[in-house]
Scaffold this motif. Structure first.
Motif, short mmCIF file in Angstrom:
data_model
loop_
_atom_site.label_atom_id
_atom_site.label_comp_id
_atom_site.label_asym_id
_atom_site.label_seq_id
_atom_site.Cartn_x
_atom_site.Cartn_y
_atom_site.Cartn_z
N GLY A 124 -18.28 -11.30 2.72
CA GLY A 124 -17.98 -10.26 1.83
C GLY A 124 -16.32 -9.48 2.85
N GLU A 125 -16.19 -10.16 3.98
CA GLU A 125 -15.38 -10.08 4.85
C GLU A 125 -13.82 -9.62 4.45
OE1 GLU A 125 -13.41 -10.76 9.86
OE2 GLU A 125 -15.62 -11.72 8.34
N VAL A 126 -13.02 -8.95 4.65
CA VAL A 126 -11.92 -8.48 3.86
C VAL A 126 -10.81 -9.31 5.22
CG1 VAL A 126 -9.77 -6.83 3.89
CG2 VAL A 126 -11.99 -6.27 2.75
N MET A 127 -9.98 -10.22 4.47
CA MET A 127 -10.22 -11.64 5.72
C MET A 127 -8.13 -11.55 6.23
SD MET A 127 -11.48 -14.75 4.72
CE MET A 127 -10.72 -15.94 6.11
N LEU A 128 -7.67 -10.03 4.80
CA LEU A 128 -6.33 -10.01 4.48
C LEU A 128 -6.21 -8.68 3.15
CD1 LEU A 128 -3.62 -12.57 4.46
CD2 LEU A 128 -3.49 -10.88 2.49
N THR A 129 -5.37 -8.21 4.32
CA THR A 129 -4.51 -6.57 3.53
C THR A 129 -3.77 -6.72 3.25
OG1 THR A 129 -7.31 -6.12 3.10
CG2 THR A 129 -5.08 -4.89 2.14
N SER A 130 -2.55 -6.63 1.79
CA SER A 130 -1.63 -6.37 1.76
C SER A 130 -0.96 -5.99 1.64
CB SER A 130 -1.24 -7.24 0.31
OG SER A 130 -0.82 -5.37 -1.11
N GLU A 131 0.60 -6.05 1.66
CA GLU A 131 1.94 -4.64 2.10
C GLU A 131 1.42 -3.46 0.60
OE1 GLU A 131 5.57 -5.38 0.68
OE2 GLU A 131 5.07 -7.04 2.57
N ALA A 132 2.01 -2.54 0.00
CA ALA A 132 1.95 -1.69 -1.24
C ALA A 132 3.04 -2.49 -2.16
CB ALA A 132 1.93 -0.96 -0.31
N PHE A 133 2.59 -3.00 -3.42
CA PHE A 133 3.62 -3.39 -4.10
C PHE A 133 4.03 -2.24 -5.48
CE2 PHE A 133 1.95 -6.93 -2.57
CZ PHE A 133 2.83 -8.00 -1.37
N ALA A 134 4.95 -1.91 -6.04
CA ALA A 134 5.40 -1.08 -6.94
C ALA A 134 4.74 -1.77 -8.30
CB ALA A 134 6.35 -1.02 -6.94
N TYR A 135 4.96 -2.66 -8.96
CA TYR A 135 4.51 -4.27 -9.93
C TYR A 135 3.65 -5.00 -9.51
CZ TYR A 135 9.72 -1.41 -11.14
OH TYR A 135 9.87 -0.77 -11.17
N GLU A 136 2.68 -4.90 -10.90
CA GLU A 136 1.24 -6.42 -10.45
C GLU A 136 2.02 -7.54 -10.67
OE1 GLU A 136 -1.80 -6.66 -13.21
OE2 GLU A 136 -0.71 -5.97 -14.28
N ASP A 137 2.86 -7.41 -11.15
CA ASP A 137 3.35 -9.19 -11.17
C ASP A 137 3.91 -9.63 -10.45
OD1 ASP A 137 5.73 -7.07 -11.76
OD2 ASP A 137 6.99 -9.15 -12.73
N VAL A 138 4.46 -8.51 -9.31
CA VAL A 138 5.21 -8.44 -7.54
C VAL A 138 3.56 -8.77 -6.63
CG1 VAL A 138 6.67 -8.07 -5.94
CG2 VAL A 138 7.24 -7.63 -8.30
N ALA A 139 2.90 -8.50 -7.41
CA ALA A 139 2.02 -8.48 -6.02
C ALA A 139 1.42 -10.00 -6.60
CB ALA A 139 0.52 -7.30 -6.75
N ILE A 140 1.24 -10.44 -8.26
CA ILE A 140 0.52 -11.14 -8.06
C ILE A 140 1.07 -12.81 -7.39
CG2 ILE A 140 -0.39 -13.24 -10.19
CD1 ILE A 140 -0.75 -10.79 -11.37
N ALA A 141 2.76 -12.91 -7.62
CA ALA A 141 3.24 -13.80 -6.66
C ALA A 141 3.41 -13.75 -5.28
CB ALA A 141 4.99 -12.90 -6.92
N GLY A 142 2.95 -12.37 -5.00
CA GLY A 142 2.75 -12.06 -2.83
C GLY A 142 1.20 -13.26 -3.67
#
Length: 65
Positions: free
Chosen positions: A24-42
């Motif tokens: 359950g430990e959060v190992m990484l948190t991404s930057e913010a993305f405006a679009y869902e598909d770009v976040a998924i590509a990340g």
């Protein structure tokens, strides 16, 4: 259960993802993305880099035997 990526909306209605370990430990948190598909590509980019990436030790510490 293996580690997993969670895709979610933050307080500013931006898409983010986090990598969560089995415990359950959060190992990484991404930057913010405006679009869902770009976040998924990340997510895919992080997965690929984790498999092929090298470890570079910048600490200057010498390993102990």
């Amino acid at each position: 259960m293996a580690a997993l990526f969670e895709l979610y909306m933050d307080a500013n209605d931006c898409f983010r993802f986090r990598l969560v370990a089995e415990d359950g430990e959060v190992m990484l948190t991404s930057e913010a993305f405006a679009y869902e598909d770009v976040a998924i590509a990340g997510i895919w980019a992080v997965r690929e880099a984790a498999v092929t990436g090298s470890i570079v030790d910048l600490t200057g510490l010498k390993p102990t035997a």
